[in-house]
Motif scaffolding. Structure first.
Motif, PDB file in Angstrom:
ATOM      1  N   ARG A   7       0.826  -1.195   0.000  1.00 23.90           N
ATOM      2  CA  ARG A   7       0.000   0.000   0.000  1.00 23.90           C
ATOM      3  C   ARG A   7       0.868   1.255   0.000  1.00 23.90           C
ATOM      4  N   GLY A   8       1.989   1.153   0.694  1.00 20.14           N
ATOM      5  CA  GLY A   8       2.892   2.290   0.717  1.00 20.14           C
ATOM      6  C   GLY A   8       3.429   2.595  -0.671  1.00 20.14           C
ATOM      7  N   PHE A  11       0.731   4.209  -2.674  1.00 16.17           N
ATOM      8  CA  PHE A  11       0.518   5.603  -2.257  1.00 16.17           C
ATOM      9  C   PHE A  11       1.584   6.506  -2.846  1.00 16.17           C
ATOM     10  N   THR A  14       1.246   6.829  -6.650  1.00 14.25           N
ATOM     11  CA  THR A  14       0.130   7.693  -7.046  1.00 14.25           C
ATOM     12  C   THR A  14       0.468   9.154  -6.801  1.00 14.25           C
ATOM     13  N   LEU A  15       1.049   9.415  -5.646  1.00 10.18           N
ATOM     14  CA  LEU A  15       1.425  10.797  -5.340  1.00 10.18           C
ATOM     15  C   LEU A  15       2.473  11.288  -6.322  1.00 10.18           C
ATOM     16  N   ALA A  18       0.822  12.170  -9.538  1.00 11.78           N
ATOM     17  CA  ALA A  18       0.059  13.414  -9.403  1.00 11.78           C
ATOM     18  C   ALA A  18       0.986  14.611  -9.405  1.00 11.78           C
ATOM     19  N   LEU A  19       2.083  14.530  -8.658  1.00 11.13           N
ATOM     20  CA  LEU A  19       2.997  15.663  -8.593  1.00 11.13           C
ATOM     21  C   LEU A  19       3.693  15.885  -9.921  1.00 11.13           C
ATOM     22  N   CYS A  22       1.469  17.687 -12.162  1.00  8.66           N
ATOM     23  CA  CYS A  22       1.237  19.059 -11.762  1.00  8.66           C
ATOM     24  C   CYS A  22       2.484  19.907 -11.825  1.00  8.66           C
TER      25      CYS A  22
ATOM     26  N   TRP B  11      -6.568   1.549   1.299  1.00  7.87           N
ATOM     27  CA  TRP B  11      -5.938   2.047   0.073  1.00  7.87           C
ATOM     28  C   TRP B  11      -6.615   3.324  -0.411  1.00  7.87           C
ATOM     29  N   GLN B  14      -5.060   6.129   1.358  1.00  4.59           N
ATOM     30  CA  GLN B  14      -3.693   6.407   0.936  1.00  4.59           C
ATOM     31  C   GLN B  14      -3.621   7.175  -0.379  1.00  4.59           C
ATOM     32  N   ILE B  15      -4.538   6.884  -1.286  1.00  8.34           N
ATOM     33  CA  ILE B  15      -4.444   7.598  -2.574  1.00  8.34           C
ATOM     34  C   ILE B  15      -5.319   8.857  -2.583  1.00  8.34           C
ATOM     35  N   PRO B  17      -5.199  11.822  -1.017  1.00 13.58           N
ATOM     36  CA  PRO B  17      -4.582  13.149  -1.216  1.00 13.58           C
ATOM     37  C   PRO B  17      -4.205  13.412  -2.663  1.00 13.58           C
ATOM     38  N   ALA B  18      -3.618  12.392  -3.303  1.00 10.66           N
ATOM     39  CA  ALA B  18      -3.216  12.572  -4.700  1.00 10.66           C
ATOM     40  C   ALA B  18      -4.439  12.761  -5.590  1.00 10.66           C
ATOM     41  N   LEU B  21      -5.840  16.186  -5.260  1.00 18.34           N
ATOM     42  CA  LEU B  21      -4.994  17.145  -5.971  1.00 18.34           C
ATOM     43  C   LEU B  21      -5.354  17.162  -7.456  1.00 18.34           C
ATOM     44  N   ILE B  22      -5.440  15.965  -8.028  1.00 20.94           N
ATOM     45  CA  ILE B  22      -5.754  15.873  -9.450  1.00 20.94           C
ATOM     46  C   ILE B  22      -7.152  16.412  -9.722  1.00 20.94           C
ATOM     47  N   LEU B  25      -7.230  20.187  -9.613  1.00 20.64           N
ATOM     48  CA  LEU B  25      -6.519  20.815 -10.722  1.00 20.64           C
ATOM     49  C   LEU B  25      -7.199  20.565 -12.047  1.00 20.64           C
TER      50      LEU B  25
END
Lengths: 369, 295
Positions: A7-8, A11, A14-15, A18-19, A22, B11, B14-15, B17-18, B21-22, B25
């Motif tokens: 899961r980490g 996460f 995905t982050l 996204a970053l 952006c 899960w 965990q996803i 926040p991302a 954000l998307i 935006l």
């Protein structure tokens, strides 16, 4: 434990995606210009300033010529580090100018085709007393001082008739020669660009139209549309059409025509007897630039007579400085504004949207049926 | 009684926040574009803004713009259908047959995606132009020079160029779908006396419908949103929503009109995603009902 690790990873991945999505998009080329070499001849007496200056540029030959003949001498004189930001069209630059109003990321920009007029009138540009702050302004031709609210011209876009000397059945001397039936299927027709507007404006003026009545201009161009023309939507496409698509004659600008001739193709360029079309490529400083002093110095360097001479022969644009001496340059006779008249973009600009739409409906759609 | 606690899967947390954000935006810019499309804003000297629906009404009232909308939808339909006709057999071959060069063939079919859209489109311009190899070939076959048909700047030329690049977006979902069909089902059909074609028609094809729908939606949405091919190969006489959007934004500086074109394109895309799924779901419901009634 394994589940937590998985899961980490999900996460973080995905982050990361996204970053990344952006992240501010880098310009295609924002690398500092190469070298700090003293170019000697051509550099103006710019003050030592230091710091950085972000200058917008077009690509290709424009960028190469600007780097060699403007940027490097300027950097050598002033110690300013010039960062080039490549933005290919005036419309994109204008959009950025509008969005960033008062807080620009660019310090020096170049625009033309009426958008320079529009930007100046909109208060988007830094107010500069050009005659005092950039003394080389006083050597410019009147056409190059057209838009003081934006800035000086750094070279004109000059339009005439380019033609394939081997294939043309006659030598064109008039804009109306483009309507000759012998050119059926081989004449070029500009669309969705400034060349199209320029020819439309001329045909309109020459056939009794006014800025509020473009019917005569459209009626005349409809005859060109009936000649099965080769439609091109940019100068680059027009250049390609001469090579790839058996185009014999078209309204084209000097850099493209001379570029083809330099490649060894039998392309000649003439200004018609009525006169060619010319408009400035204006350089200016967006309002709110943090590097105003360096930007003014940069522009003053660019419009210096010697710099203009080098720039004009490199980029094949008529120079804006009246004192620029092109020497015995092979194509010096066409790099002049004397045989062309300025297109009044300030008159055309308020009608831009409706003329664009009407041109598509009545001319280009007709041409490609 | 104890309070029921909402169980949020880990899960999702965990996803989140991302995804937030998307979403922000994407949603925020979309909202700005939508608002802009109802105004009279023009870049340049400031003028009072007024509300208007003109930028939308032109698409339905003006025959020129109505044709553009119809051409856009038709482009999506034609490209999807052409990709399906060409792509289904290819997907079946990849899924069911084993032969030398299979991987190479699949790689070759992916190569258009490795080339930039502009370069690819310019290649098609050179191929389809009146002085290009197709015209030369037709003339060599006896077609008089003046009778060689106009190929460039036509609707079929745009479709061909889009099929060239979007074909794999049809092939891959169908391939995946067919691979998921147990071979024993087809074997059972043949064992019971069905011909290969009947086996395909009664067993394989219905079970591959999800892949077909997925591929069709993907190709449709990608083709109506394409810009380079319609602009370079179709030209100004084959305007679609995307090229009008570009013209309005870049040359006319009519940003609200461009915004309206963008919103309209989005709406068409949403319909294209939702409608096939609704239809497919309904058809499958009918099948189940018919079976349960012994039909």
């Amino acid at each position: 434990m394994r589940s937590f690790r998985t899961r980490g990873v999900v996460f973080i991945a995905t982050l990361g995606v996204a970053l990344t999505a952006c992240a501010p998009g880098a310009s295609p080329s924002t690398a500092p210009s190469a070298g700090v070499q003293s170019q000697g001849a051509g550099a103006s007496d710019a003050p030592a300033l230091g710091g950085e200056l972000t200058v917008q540029t077009y690509g290709g030959n424009w960028r190469e010529c600007m780097t060699e003949h403007v940027v490097e001498p300027f950097e050598a004189e002033t110690g300013v580090d010039v960062i080039l930001a490549e933005i290919p069209t005036s419309a994109e630059i204008f959009s950025r100018l509008q969005v960033e109003a008062g807080n620009p990321t660019l310090d020096v920009i170049v625009m033309g085709t009426g958008l320079d007029y529009n930007a100046g009138e909109s208060g988007l540009m830094e107010e500069v007393d050009w005659a005092t702050e950039a003394p080389n302004w006083n050597q410019l031709t009147p056409e190059s001082q057209q838009f003081p609210k934006f800035g000086p011209s750094v070279g004109a876009t000059a339009i005439g008739i380019a033609y394939n000397a081997d294939k043309m059945p006659f030598e064109p001397t008039s804009w109306y020669d483009l309507f000759d039936e012998r050119l059926d299927g081989h004449v070029g027709l500009a669309a969705d660009n400034a060349f199209a507007f320029a020819l439309l404006w001329f045909m309109n003026e020459d056939n009794g139209g006014t800025v509020d009545n473009f019917d005569p201009g459209f009626e005349q161009l409809a005859k060109l549309a009936d000649l099965n023309p080769i439609v091109y939507t940019s100068a680059a496409e027009g250049e390609t059409a001469f090579v790839q698509r058996d185009m014999w004659a078209a309204a084209i600008n000097t850099p493209r025509a001379i570029g083809l001739a330099r490649e060894g193709l039998p392309i000649n360029f003439v200004y018609p007897e009525e006169g060619g079309f010319v408009w400035p490529s204006s350089v200016g400083i967006p309002r709110g630039s943090q590097n105003r002093e360096a930007a003014v110095a940069y522009i003053n360097t660019w419009i210096d007579a010697e710099v203009q001479a080098n720039w004009a022969t490199c980029n094949n644009l008529p120079p804006s400085n009246a004192e620029a001496d092109l020497g015995d340059y092979e194509f010096a006779d066409v790099l002049t504004m004397d045989k062309a008249f300025p297109i009044p973009w300030s008159d055309i600009e308020p009608h831009r949207a409706e003329l664009t739409e009407r041109y598509d409906r009545e001319i280009t759609s007709r041409a490609q049926q | 009684m104890g309070r029921r606690q909402l169980a949020i899967p880990g899960w999702v947390v965990q996803i989140a926040p991302a995804m937030l954000l998307i979403a922000s935006l994407m949603a925020a810019p979309l909202a700005i574009v939508a608002i802009l499309s109802f105004t009279t804003f023009r870049p340049g000297p400031a003028e009072p803004l007024q509300f208007t629906t003109d930028h939308y009404s032109r698409w339905f009232v003006d025959p020129y713009y109505r044709d553009v909308v119809i051409r856009t939808v038709w482009l999506g339909l034609a490209t999807s259908t052409a990709c399906l006709i060409v792509g289904y057999p290819l997907a079946y071959i990849f899924a069911r047959l084993s032969f030398r060069g299979r991987a190479l063939l699949m790689f070759v079919m992916l190569t258009p995606l490795f080339i930039g859209a502009v370069v690819r489109s310019l290649g098609w311009v050179m191929i389809l132009d009146r002085t290009g190899p197709v015209a030369v070939l037709l003339e060599a076959m006896g077609v008089p020079e003046g009778d060689v048909p106009q190929m460039l700047y036509t609707f079929p030329a745009v479709v061909i160029s889009l099929v060239n690049v979007l074909l794999m977006f049809m092939v891959l979902p169908i391939y995946s779908s067919i691979r998921g069909i147990p071979g024993t089902l087809e074997e059972a059909g043949r064992t019971l006396g069905a011909s290969p074609f009947k086996t395909w028609a009664k067993v394989t094809l219905p079970l591959s419908v999800p892949g077909i729908v997925a591929g069709w939606i993907l190709v449709f949405v990608l083709s109506i949103g394409s810009f380079v091919q319609p602009r370079v190969i179709g030209g100004p006489s084959q305007h679609v929503l995307s090229t009008i959007l570009y013209r309005d934004f870049s040359f006319s500086l009519d940003w609200p009109a461009a915004a309206a074109a963008g919103i309209l394109l989005l709406v068409i895309g949403i319909f294209a995603v939702v409608l096939p799924r609704l239809v497919t779901k309904r058809v499958m419901q009918w099948d189940v009902e018919a079976e349960s009634m012994g039909g």
